[in-house]
Design a protein around this motif. Structure first.
Motif, PDB file in Angstrom:
ATOM      1  N   SER A   1      -6.274  -2.232   6.098  1.00  0.00           N
ATOM      2  CA  SER A   1      -5.559  -1.136   6.734  1.00  0.00           C
ATOM      3  C   SER A   1      -6.393  -0.515   7.848  1.00  0.00           C
ATOM      4  CB  SER A   1      -5.216  -0.055   5.700  1.00  0.00           C
ATOM      5  OG  SER A   1      -4.686   1.103   6.341  1.00  0.00           O
ATOM      6  N   ALA A   2      -5.712  -0.012   8.865  1.00  0.00           N
ATOM      7  CA  ALA A   2      -6.398   0.684   9.952  1.00  0.00           C
ATOM      8  C   ALA A   2      -6.957   2.025   9.487  1.00  0.00           C
ATOM      9  CB  ALA A   2      -5.441   0.889  11.121  1.00  0.00           C
ATOM     10  N   VAL A   3      -6.426   2.544   8.383  1.00  0.00           N
ATOM     11  CA  VAL A   3      -6.943   3.791   7.811  1.00  0.00           C
ATOM     12  C   VAL A   3      -8.119   3.413   6.913  1.00  0.00           C
ATOM     13  CG1 VAL A   3      -6.437   5.787   6.357  1.00  0.00           C
ATOM     14  CG2 VAL A   3      -4.703   4.914   7.935  1.00  0.00           C
ATOM     15  N   LYS A   4      -9.313   3.788   7.321  1.00  0.00           N
ATOM     16  CA  LYS A   4     -10.533   3.328   6.651  1.00  0.00           C
ATOM     17  C   LYS A   4     -11.108   4.344   5.661  1.00  0.00           C
ATOM     18  CE  LYS A   4     -10.524  -0.527   8.887  1.00  0.00           C
ATOM     19  NZ  LYS A   4     -10.129  -1.770   8.185  1.00  0.00           N
ATOM     20  N   THR A   5     -10.484   5.497   5.539  1.00  0.00           N
ATOM     21  CA  THR A   5     -10.977   6.508   4.610  1.00  0.00           C
ATOM     22  C   THR A   5     -10.145   6.474   3.338  1.00  0.00           C
ATOM     23  OG1 THR A   5     -11.647   7.923   6.442  1.00  0.00           O
ATOM     24  CG2 THR A   5     -11.475   8.955   4.281  1.00  0.00           C
ATOM     25  N   HIS A   6     -10.823   6.343   2.200  1.00  0.00           N
ATOM     26  CA  HIS A   6     -10.147   6.277   0.912  1.00  0.00           C
ATOM     27  C   HIS A   6     -10.531   7.488   0.069  1.00  0.00           C
ATOM     28  CE1 HIS A   6     -10.261   1.592   1.359  1.00  0.00           C
ATOM     29  NE2 HIS A   6      -9.480   2.183   2.238  1.00  0.00           N
ATOM     30  N   LEU A   7      -9.533   8.157  -0.466  1.00  0.00           N
ATOM     31  CA  LEU A   7      -9.775   9.218  -1.445  1.00  0.00           C
ATOM     32  C   LEU A   7      -9.505   8.620  -2.816  1.00  0.00           C
ATOM     33  CD1 LEU A   7     -10.380  12.308  -1.878  1.00  0.00           C
ATOM     34  CD2 LEU A   7      -7.910  12.539  -2.194  1.00  0.00           C
ATOM     35  N   LEU A   8     -10.512   8.637  -3.676  1.00  0.00           N
ATOM     36  CA  LEU A   8     -10.404   7.980  -4.977  1.00  0.00           C
ATOM     37  C   LEU A   8     -10.284   9.000  -6.102  1.00  0.00           C
ATOM     38  CD1 LEU A   8     -12.285   6.120  -3.028  1.00  0.00           C
ATOM     39  CD2 LEU A   8     -12.768   4.893  -5.126  1.00  0.00           C
ATOM     40  N   LEU A   9      -9.316   8.789  -6.945  1.00  0.00           N
ATOM     41  CA  LEU A   9      -9.248   9.481  -8.224  1.00  0.00           C
ATOM     42  C   LEU A   9      -9.693   8.478  -9.277  1.00  0.00           C
ATOM     43  CD1 LEU A   9      -8.504  11.636 -10.314  1.00  0.00           C
ATOM     44  CD2 LEU A   9      -6.117  10.861 -10.145  1.00  0.00           C
ATOM     45  N   MET A  10     -10.866   8.718  -9.822  1.00  0.00           N
ATOM     46  CA  MET A  10     -11.404   7.838 -10.852  1.00  0.00           C
ATOM     47  C   MET A  10     -11.173   8.500 -12.192  1.00  0.00           C
ATOM     48  SD  MET A  10     -14.871   6.858  -8.726  1.00  0.00           S
ATOM     49  CE  MET A  10     -14.900   8.471  -7.904  1.00  0.00           C
ATOM     50  N   ALA A  11     -10.313   7.899 -13.009  1.00  0.00           N
ATOM     51  CA  ALA A  11      -9.902   8.518 -14.262  1.00  0.00           C
ATOM     52  C   ALA A  11      -9.663   7.455 -15.321  1.00  0.00           C
ATOM     53  CB  ALA A  11      -8.629   9.352 -14.060  1.00  0.00           C
TER      54      ALA A  11
ATOM     55  N   PHE B   1      -4.911   7.122  -0.587  1.00  0.00           N
ATOM     56  CA  PHE B   1      -5.198   7.633  -1.925  1.00  0.00           C
ATOM     57  C   PHE B   1      -5.242   6.460  -2.895  1.00  0.00           C
ATOM     58  CE2 PHE B   1      -4.391  12.418  -2.077  1.00  0.00           C
ATOM     59  CZ  PHE B   1      -4.717  12.598  -0.743  1.00  0.00           C
ATOM     60  N   VAL B   2      -6.358   6.335  -3.602  1.00  0.00           N
ATOM     61  CA  VAL B   2      -6.590   5.177  -4.464  1.00  0.00           C
ATOM     62  C   VAL B   2      -6.873   5.649  -5.882  1.00  0.00           C
ATOM     63  CG1 VAL B   2      -7.985   3.109  -4.835  1.00  0.00           C
ATOM     64  CG2 VAL B   2      -7.559   3.928  -2.499  1.00  0.00           C
TER      65      VAL B   2
ATOM     66  N   ILE C   1       0.858  -1.181   0.000  1.00  0.00           N
ATOM     67  CA  ILE C   1       0.000   0.000   0.000  1.00  0.00           C
ATOM     68  C   ILE C   1       0.897   1.235   0.000  1.00  0.00           C
ATOM     69  CG2 ILE C   1      -1.850   1.228   1.177  1.00  0.00           C
ATOM     70  CD1 ILE C   1      -2.568  -1.561   0.024  1.00  0.00           C
ATOM     71  N   ARG C   2       0.810   2.009  -1.066  1.00  0.00           N
ATOM     72  CA  ARG C   2       1.687   3.162  -1.255  1.00  0.00           C
ATOM     73  C   ARG C   2       0.923   4.455  -1.041  1.00  0.00           C
ATOM     74  NH1 ARG C   2       6.457   1.708  -3.951  1.00  0.00           N
ATOM     75  NH2 ARG C   2       6.565  -0.527  -4.350  1.00  0.00           N
ATOM     76  N   TYR C   3       1.628   5.580  -1.194  1.00  0.00           N
ATOM     77  CA  TYR C   3       0.937   6.869  -1.081  1.00  0.00           C
ATOM     78  C   TYR C   3      -0.241   6.913  -2.048  1.00  0.00           C
ATOM     79  CZ  TYR C   3       4.490   9.035   1.904  1.00  0.00           C
ATOM     80  OH  TYR C   3       5.318   9.362   2.948  1.00  0.00           O
ATOM     81  N   VAL C   4      -0.033   6.388  -3.254  1.00  0.00           N
ATOM     82  CA  VAL C   4      -1.122   6.223  -4.206  1.00  0.00           C
ATOM     83  C   VAL C   4      -1.114   4.764  -4.642  1.00  0.00           C
ATOM     84  CG1 VAL C   4      -2.075   6.825  -6.462  1.00  0.00           C
ATOM     85  CG2 VAL C   4      -1.065   8.604  -5.012  1.00  0.00           C
TER      86      VAL C   4
ATOM     87  N   ALA D   1      -0.708  13.257  -1.737  1.00  0.00           N
ATOM     88  CA  ALA D   1      -0.932  12.114  -0.853  1.00  0.00           C
ATOM     89  C   ALA D   1      -0.124  12.130   0.448  1.00  0.00           C
ATOM     90  CB  ALA D   1      -0.686  10.812  -1.617  1.00  0.00           C
ATOM     91  N   PRO D   2       1.182  12.448   0.433  1.00  0.00           N
ATOM     92  CA  PRO D   2       1.939  12.400   1.695  1.00  0.00           C
ATOM     93  C   PRO D   2       1.385  13.311   2.780  1.00  0.00           C
ATOM     94  CG  PRO D   2       3.429  12.457  -0.184  1.00  0.00           C
ATOM     95  CD  PRO D   2       2.062  12.711  -0.723  1.00  0.00           C
TER      96      PRO D   2
END
Length: 261
Positions: free
Chosen positions: A147-157, A184-185, A130-133, A175-176
């Motif tokens: 992952s313990a981080v349950k919020t995902h920011l998605l860039l759908m492109a 960041f997904v 699992i990377r920054y993106v 992302a950092p």
């Protein structure tokens, strides 16, 4: 309330005196000799894998090397120094993954593993890469949702369009700042397997690119209003979520059956 479970299922050189190379097959695995060398290795990359093995005869050592050959883009090292083991709380032969995106360490104690083989260890590394993106696919989805981080920011492109590259770059640059807060997904709208992700956000491929947030705790989604995607707008969108403003907005979606993505 209904739940929709989304399954968003380097090479490099380290110039430090205390690192040597152990050549295995066609590749090489770094050997970390002390704490400063190990810290430098971990700090130099987004995801670092370290095989903590006391000796080359240790259980899982050969399987680890076999897995490494399948993971040519993942930075990997070996360490047998007990000073380093103590620093990271390692008590027995262990494969550890250090991630910056969610500030997480994943430890696989080989003495507790039911089965050890090269393919299985390669899957373990892939799931936890699992990377920054992180680009969404069936393998990375496992790590994203564990992952313990349950919020995902998605860039759908649509990665086939000319607009995609600059968008991905600003996404990676941003992302950092949100490490440990959001994952960041990147969702490639061109892939048919991602159609249900778009559907979940009420989108079609012609609507891309768009930015959305998925909260795995609340099992809810938010879509950034259509318009130019800029760093400032995305930051405001992220910050409004982290400040709780988005959650206060009236939910407009209609309840529906649970859907596996």
């Amino acid at each position: 309330m209904f739940r929709v479970r989304m399954m968003f299922l380097v090479g490099f050189c380290l110039l430090v005196e205390c690192v040597t190379a152990d050549h295995k097959g066609n590749g090489s695995v770094l050997r970390l000799k002390d704490v400063p060398a190990t810290e430098a290795f971990i700090d130099s990359v987004e995801v670092a894998v370290i095989g903590f093995f006391e000796t080359e005869a240790a259980h899982g050592y050969k399987e680890f090397l076999a897995a490494v050959k399948q993971m040519d883009k993942l930075p990997v090292a070996l360490c047998s120094e007990k000073e380093v083991w103590a620093k990271y709380g390692i008590a027995s032969d262990t494969i550890s993954i250090f991630r910056k995106a969610d500030l997480h360490q994943e430890h696989l104690k080989l003495s507790e593993a039911k089965k050890i083989d090269g393919d299985g260890l390669a899957r373990f590394m892939t799931f936890n890469n699992i990377r920054y993106v992180t680009e969404y696919n069936q393998a990375t989805a496992v790590g994203l949702f564990q992952s313990a981080v349950k919020t995902h920011l998605l860039l759908m492109a649509d990665r086939g369009h000319t607009h995609s590259d600059p968008l991905q770059q600003f996404f990676r640059d941003l992302a950092p700042k949100y490490a440990g807060k959001m994952l960041f997904v990147l969702v490639n709208g061109r892939e048919k397997s991602n159609a249900r992700v778009l559907e979940y956000f009420g989108l079609e491929s012609r609507d891309l690119p768009r930015i959305g947030i998925y909260d795995g705790v609340l099992d809810k989604k938010w879509l950034m209003p259509a318009g130019e995607i800029t760093t400032e707008r995305v930051q405001d969108f992220c910050d409004s979520f982290l400040d709780g403003e988005l959650q206060k907005q009236k939910e407009e979606e209609t309840p529906e059956d649970k859907t596996e993505l």
